[in-house]
Design a protein around this motif. Structure first.
Motif, PDB file in Angstrom:
ATOM      1  N   CYS A  87     -42.715 134.346  19.476  1.00 39.74           N
ATOM      2  CA  CYS A  87     -41.320 134.798  19.333  1.00 39.74           C
ATOM      3  C   CYS A  87     -40.772 134.628  17.930  1.00 39.74           C
ATOM      4  CB  CYS A  87     -40.421 134.095  20.347  1.00 39.74           C
ATOM      5  SG  CYS A  87     -40.821 134.526  22.033  1.00 39.74           S
ATOM      6  N   ASP A  88     -41.475 135.182  16.949  1.00 39.20           N
ATOM      7  CA  ASP A  88     -41.003 135.110  15.568  1.00 39.20           C
ATOM      8  C   ASP A  88     -39.765 135.957  15.342  1.00 39.20           C
ATOM      9  OD1 ASP A  88     -42.831 133.306  14.548  1.00 39.20           O
ATOM     10  OD2 ASP A  88     -44.312 134.855  14.127  1.00 39.20           O
ATOM     11  N   GLY A  89     -39.527 136.969  16.163  1.00 41.44           N
ATOM     12  CA  GLY A  89     -38.324 137.770  16.009  1.00 41.44           C
ATOM     13  C   GLY A  89     -38.525 139.224  16.379  1.00 41.44           C
ATOM     14  N   ARG A  90     -37.530 140.013  16.044  1.00 42.85           N
ATOM     15  CA  ARG A  90     -37.513 141.430  16.402  1.00 42.85           C
ATOM     16  C   ARG A  90     -36.768 142.173  15.293  1.00 42.85           C
ATOM     17  NH1 ARG A  90     -40.246 144.267  19.861  1.00 42.85           N
ATOM     18  NH2 ARG A  90     -39.839 143.067  21.710  1.00 42.85           N
ATOM     19  N   ILE A  91     -37.202 143.406  14.981  1.00 41.31           N
ATOM     20  CA  ILE A  91     -36.566 144.242  13.951  1.00 41.31           C
ATOM     21  C   ILE A  91     -36.117 145.542  14.600  1.00 41.31           C
ATOM     22  CG2 ILE A  91     -36.900 145.490  11.783  1.00 41.31           C
ATOM     23  CD1 ILE A  91     -39.088 143.420  11.115  1.00 41.31           C
ATOM     24  N   PHE A  92     -34.895 145.952  14.280  1.00 49.44           N
ATOM     25  CA  PHE A  92     -34.328 147.214  14.766  1.00 49.44           C
ATOM     26  C   PHE A  92     -33.950 148.058  13.554  1.00 49.44           C
ATOM     27  CE2 PHE A  92     -33.272 143.764  17.640  1.00 49.44           C
ATOM     28  CZ  PHE A  92     -33.712 144.232  18.862  1.00 49.44           C
ATOM     29  N   VAL A  93     -34.245 149.357  13.608  1.00 48.27           N
ATOM     30  CA  VAL A  93     -33.914 150.282  12.519  1.00 48.27           C
ATOM     31  C   VAL A  93     -33.063 151.403  13.092  1.00 48.27           C
ATOM     32  CG1 VAL A  93     -34.823 151.809  10.736  1.00 48.27           C
ATOM     33  CG2 VAL A  93     -36.101 149.745  11.379  1.00 48.27           C
ATOM     34  N   MET A  94     -31.884 151.635  12.471  1.00 48.58           N
ATOM     35  CA  MET A  94     -30.946 152.648  12.944  1.00 48.58           C
ATOM     36  C   MET A  94     -30.456 153.515  11.784  1.00 48.58           C
ATOM     37  SD  MET A  94     -28.947 149.806  15.056  1.00 48.58           S
ATOM     38  CE  MET A  94     -29.650 148.630  13.932  1.00 48.58           C
ATOM     39  N   PRO A  95     -30.162 154.775  12.045  1.00 44.46           N
ATOM     40  CA  PRO A  95     -29.597 155.620  10.983  1.00 44.46           C
ATOM     41  C   PRO A  95     -28.139 155.246  10.703  1.00 44.46           C
ATOM     42  CG  PRO A  95     -29.733 156.850  13.034  1.00 44.46           C
ATOM     43  CD  PRO A  95     -30.388 155.518  13.283  1.00 44.46           C
ATOM     44  N   VAL A  96     -27.751 155.395   9.441  1.00 41.45           N
ATOM     45  CA  VAL A  96     -26.352 155.203   9.051  1.00 41.45           C
ATOM     46  C   VAL A  96     -25.793 156.594   8.752  1.00 41.45           C
ATOM     47  CG1 VAL A  96     -24.781 154.226   7.332  1.00 41.45           C
ATOM     48  CG2 VAL A  96     -26.765 152.918   8.102  1.00 41.45           C
ATOM     49  N   GLU A  97     -24.852 157.022   9.556  1.00 42.83           N
ATOM     50  CA  GLU A  97     -24.297 158.358   9.385  1.00 42.83           C
ATOM     51  C   GLU A  97     -23.253 158.407   8.282  1.00 42.83           C
ATOM     52  OE1 GLU A  97     -23.065 160.256  12.978  1.00 42.83           O
ATOM     53  OE2 GLU A  97     -24.748 159.412  14.088  1.00 42.83           O
ATOM     54  N   GLN A  98     -22.473 157.334   8.156  1.00 41.44           N
ATOM     55  CA  GLN A  98     -21.393 157.342   7.177  1.00 41.44           C
ATOM     56  C   GLN A  98     -21.012 155.908   6.843  1.00 41.44           C
ATOM     57  OE1 GLN A  98     -17.846 159.273   8.601  1.00 41.44           O
ATOM     58  NE2 GLN A  98     -17.228 159.879   6.559  1.00 41.44           N
ATOM     59  N   SER A  99     -20.560 155.715   5.614  1.00 44.52           N
ATOM     60  CA  SER A  99     -20.065 154.419   5.171  1.00 44.52           C
ATOM     61  C   SER A  99     -18.750 154.646   4.430  1.00 44.52           C
ATOM     62  CB  SER A  99     -21.080 153.756   4.239  1.00 44.52           C
ATOM     63  OG  SER A  99     -20.515 152.619   3.646  1.00 44.52           O
ATOM     64  N   LEU A 100     -17.723 153.921   4.841  1.00 46.83           N
ATOM     65  CA  LEU A 100     -16.403 154.083   4.234  1.00 46.83           C
ATOM     66  C   LEU A 100     -15.896 152.745   3.727  1.00 46.83           C
ATOM     67  CD1 LEU A 100     -14.796 156.285   7.014  1.00 46.83           C
ATOM     68  CD2 LEU A 100     -15.612 157.068   4.791  1.00 46.83           C
ATOM     69  N   ARG A 101     -15.224 152.762   2.589  1.00 45.33           N
ATOM     70  CA  ARG A 101     -14.558 151.574   2.095  1.00 45.33           C
ATOM     71  C   ARG A 101     -13.246 151.400   2.846  1.00 45.33           C
ATOM     72  NH1 ARG A 101     -14.265 151.153  -4.249  1.00 45.33           N
ATOM     73  NH2 ARG A 101     -13.891 149.005  -3.649  1.00 45.33           N
ATOM     74  N   ILE A 102     -12.904 150.189   3.183  1.00 50.44           N
ATOM     75  CA  ILE A 102     -11.637 149.927   3.867  1.00 50.44           C
ATOM     76  C   ILE A 102     -10.478 150.068   2.901  1.00 50.44           C
ATOM     77  CG2 ILE A 102     -10.260 148.129   4.987  1.00 50.44           C
ATOM     78  CD1 ILE A 102     -12.846 147.177   6.313  1.00 50.44           C
ATOM     79  N   LYS A 103     -10.634 149.587   1.683  1.00 50.28           N
ATOM     80  CA  LYS A 103      -9.572 149.638   0.680  1.00 50.28           C
ATOM     81  C   LYS A 103      -9.086 151.061   0.441  1.00 50.28           C
ATOM     82  CE  LYS A 103      -8.843 148.640  -4.204  1.00 50.28           C
ATOM     83  NZ  LYS A 103      -9.495 148.123  -5.415  1.00 50.28           N
ATOM     84  N   SER A 104      -9.998 151.949   0.196  1.00 54.92           N
ATOM     85  CA  SER A 104      -9.679 153.371   0.020  1.00 54.92           C
ATOM     86  C   SER A 104     -10.807 154.144   0.682  1.00 54.92           C
ATOM     87  CB  SER A 104      -9.580 153.730  -1.464  1.00 54.92           C
ATOM     88  OG  SER A 104     -10.795 153.449  -2.118  1.00 54.92           O
ATOM     89  N   PRO A 105     -10.519 154.888   1.729  1.00 60.37           N
ATOM     90  CA  PRO A 105     -11.580 155.495   2.540  1.00 60.37           C
ATOM     91  C   PRO A 105     -12.460 156.493   1.780  1.00 60.37           C
ATOM     92  CG  PRO A 105      -9.448 155.659   3.634  1.00 60.37           C
ATOM     93  CD  PRO A 105      -9.204 155.147   2.258  1.00 60.37           C
ATOM     94  N   GLU A 106     -13.147 155.976   0.772  1.00 58.36           N
ATOM     95  CA  GLU A 106     -14.096 156.789   0.038  1.00 58.36           C
ATOM     96  C   GLU A 106     -15.433 156.712   0.734  1.00 58.36           C
ATOM     97  OE1 GLU A 106     -14.292 155.358  -3.947  1.00 58.36           O
ATOM     98  OE2 GLU A 106     -12.134 155.145  -4.083  1.00 58.36           O
ATOM     99  N   SER A 107     -16.073 157.844   0.861  1.00 57.66           N
ATOM    100  CA  SER A 107     -17.386 157.866   1.501  1.00 57.66           C
ATOM    101  C   SER A 107     -18.444 158.061   0.430  1.00 57.66           C
ATOM    102  CB  SER A 107     -17.445 159.018   2.507  1.00 57.66           C
ATOM    103  OG  SER A 107     -18.729 159.090   3.076  1.00 57.66           O
ATOM    104  N   SER A 108     -19.366 157.105   0.367  1.00 54.95           N
ATOM    105  CA  SER A 108     -20.418 157.218  -0.614  1.00 54.95           C
ATOM    106  C   SER A 108     -21.499 156.197  -0.319  1.00 54.95           C
ATOM    107  CB  SER A 108     -19.859 156.984  -2.017  1.00 54.95           C
ATOM    108  OG  SER A 108     -20.896 156.915  -2.950  1.00 54.95           O
ATOM    109  N   ASP A 109     -22.762 156.553  -0.590  1.00 54.94           N
ATOM    110  CA  ASP A 109     -23.848 155.599  -0.469  1.00 54.94           C
ATOM    111  C   ASP A 109     -23.715 154.491  -1.491  1.00 54.94           C
ATOM    112  OD1 ASP A 109     -24.891 157.064   1.560  1.00 54.94           O
ATOM    113  OD2 ASP A 109     -26.456 158.010   0.365  1.00 54.94           O
ATOM    114  N   PHE A 110     -23.040 154.788  -2.596  1.00 57.91           N
ATOM    115  CA  PHE A 110     -22.893 153.822  -3.679  1.00 57.91           C
ATOM    116  C   PHE A 110     -22.215 152.548  -3.205  1.00 57.91           C
ATOM    117  CE2 PHE A 110     -20.325 152.016  -7.141  1.00 57.91           C
ATOM    118  CZ  PHE A 110     -21.339 151.696  -8.016  1.00 57.91           C
ATOM    119  N   HIS A 111     -21.299 152.649  -2.255  1.00 59.71           N
ATOM    120  CA  HIS A 111     -20.513 151.506  -1.812  1.00 59.71           C
ATOM    121  C   HIS A 111     -21.226 150.623  -0.806  1.00 59.71           C
ATOM    122  CE1 HIS A 111     -17.167 152.936  -4.061  1.00 59.71           C
ATOM    123  NE2 HIS A 111     -17.202 154.090  -3.440  1.00 59.71           N
ATOM    124  N   LEU A 112     -22.415 151.017  -0.382  1.00 59.65           N
ATOM    125  CA  LEU A 112     -23.153 150.169   0.533  1.00 59.65           C
ATOM    126  C   LEU A 112     -23.666 148.971  -0.223  1.00 59.65           C
ATOM    127  CD1 LEU A 112     -25.150 152.729   2.650  1.00 59.65           C
ATOM    128  CD2 LEU A 112     -23.160 151.444   3.323  1.00 59.65           C
TER     129      LEU A 112
END
Length: 112
Positions: A87-112
């Motif tokens: 039981c060393d662990g488990r890995i899950f991989v999921m797609p990221v459809e969108q990422s938004l900044r809370i401060k200003s809802p800018e969408s960009s991969d740069f902010h990840l």
């Protein structure tokens, strides 16, 4: 862009973080959690801390990576998280459809 979640043994976290630091990734976070498989034999885990409901004390690592980095991230997690025991662990991989900044809802991969 993918989100990778890994549930690992807490004592493996420093090694995992060291391995992950060698690859490019967007963001990373980790926290303590309790984890249990729905089915399976837990006899190999008798020396691990377990709560009254059969959950084991674990650490969850979450990170975002570019699609090209997924295999490297998985390899780093496996290499850092493996200790030869059960039981060393488990890995899950999921797609990221969108990422938004809370401060200003800018969408960009740069902010990840």
């Amino acid at each position: 862009m993918k989100k990778i979640e890994a549930v690992i043994k807490p004592d493996r976290l420093p090694v995992v973080l060291d391995k992950i630091s060698k690859i490019e990734h967007g963001s990373i976070s980790y926290y303590d959690t309790w984890y249990r498989r729905i089915s399976g034999d837990f006899t190999e885990n008798l020396n691990q801390e377990r709560n009254a409901h059969g959950f084991f004390y674990k650490t969850k690592v979450e990170m975002t990576v570019d699609d090209e980095q997924v295999d490297l991230a998985i390899h780093a997690l496996c290499e850092g998280g493996y200790n030869g025991g059960g039981c060393d662990g488990r890995i899950f991989v999921m797609p990221v459809e969108q990422s938004l900044r809370i401060k200003s809802p800018e969408s960009s991969d740069f902010h990840l």
